[in-house]
Design a protein around this motif. Structure first.
Motif: not given
Length: 170
Positions: A66, A64, A49, A126, A101, A68, A46-47
C-alpha cells in the motif's frame, strides 16, 4: 475510489487486487478555538495485492503493498470566526506512508451473505517502513471478531473490533 479484481490471477484460486482512492477532508475538532486556522488533507492511496482462500474457502489470506500520501491543505479563508490575514506558514508536513499489509480472515459462518450462526475472525497487520519510500515508521494491528446466534427467528449479531498503533518516528 476505483477497484479492480482479477479472478484466476497467477493460478485459479488467487484473486489479484488493485485499488486507488482520493479524498479531501478538513480536520475539525470540538476544541477548535475561534479564529484558529482550519487545516485538512488531500489523501491519495493505492493498493496492490492478492487474495487466496484455503480450507474450502474458510481461511482467506491477503498480502498487499500500500502507498498513501496525505498532503495538507490550508483552509485559512475558512475559520470558526473572523480570521485576519496570516503570513504563509506550513502547519503540517506532507506524509508519505508505504506499508505491506497482511490480512487474515477465518470465516466459520453458515452463510457469508445472511449469517444465522457461526463466527468470523480477522486480523490486519501493517508495518510502515521508511526503506520502502515513506517518511512514517509504525506498526498497526487491527483484530476483529463477529459472532452470530439465532433463536426462534431472531438473530443476535455481535461485532468486536479494536486497533493498536505503535508509532516509531512521530
Amino acid at each position: 475510489q476505483a477497484r479492480f479484481a482479477q479472478p484466476s490471477f497467477i493460478e485459479g484460486r488467487t484473486l489479484g487486487l488493485l485499488s486507488a482512492s482520493t479524498e479531501v477532508r478538513p480536520l475539525l475538532y470540538t476544541d477548535t478555538q475561534r479564529d484558529e486556522p482550519v487545516i485538512g488533507f488531500l489523501q491519495v492511496a493505492t493498493r496492490a495485492g492478492i487474495e487466496r482462500p484455503f480450507f474450502s474457502h474458510r481461511l482467506f489470506v491477503t498480502p498487499s503493498l500500500n502507498w498513501q500520501a496525505a498532503l495538507p491543505l490550508d483552509y485559512r479563508s475558512l475559520s470558526t470566526g473572523d480570521l485576519s490575514p496570516v503570513a504563509e506558514t506550513r502547519l503540517v508536513d506532507n506524509l508519505f506512508i508505504v506499508y505491506p499489509e497482511l490480512l487474515a480472515r477465518l470465516d466459520l459462518r453458515d452463510d457469508p451473505l445472511d449469517p444465522k450462526r457461526g463466527f468470523l475472525l480477522s486480523n490486519s497487520l501493517q508495518v510502515a517502513v521508511p526503506t520502502l519510500g515513506g517518511n512514517v515508521e509504525d506498526l498497526r494491528i487491527r483484530p476483529e471478531a463477529r459472532f452470530y446466534v439465532t433463536k426462534r427467528k431472531l438473530t443476535l449479531a455481535v461485532r468486536v473490533a479494536t486497533g493498536l498503533l505503535f508509532p516509531r518516528n512521530y
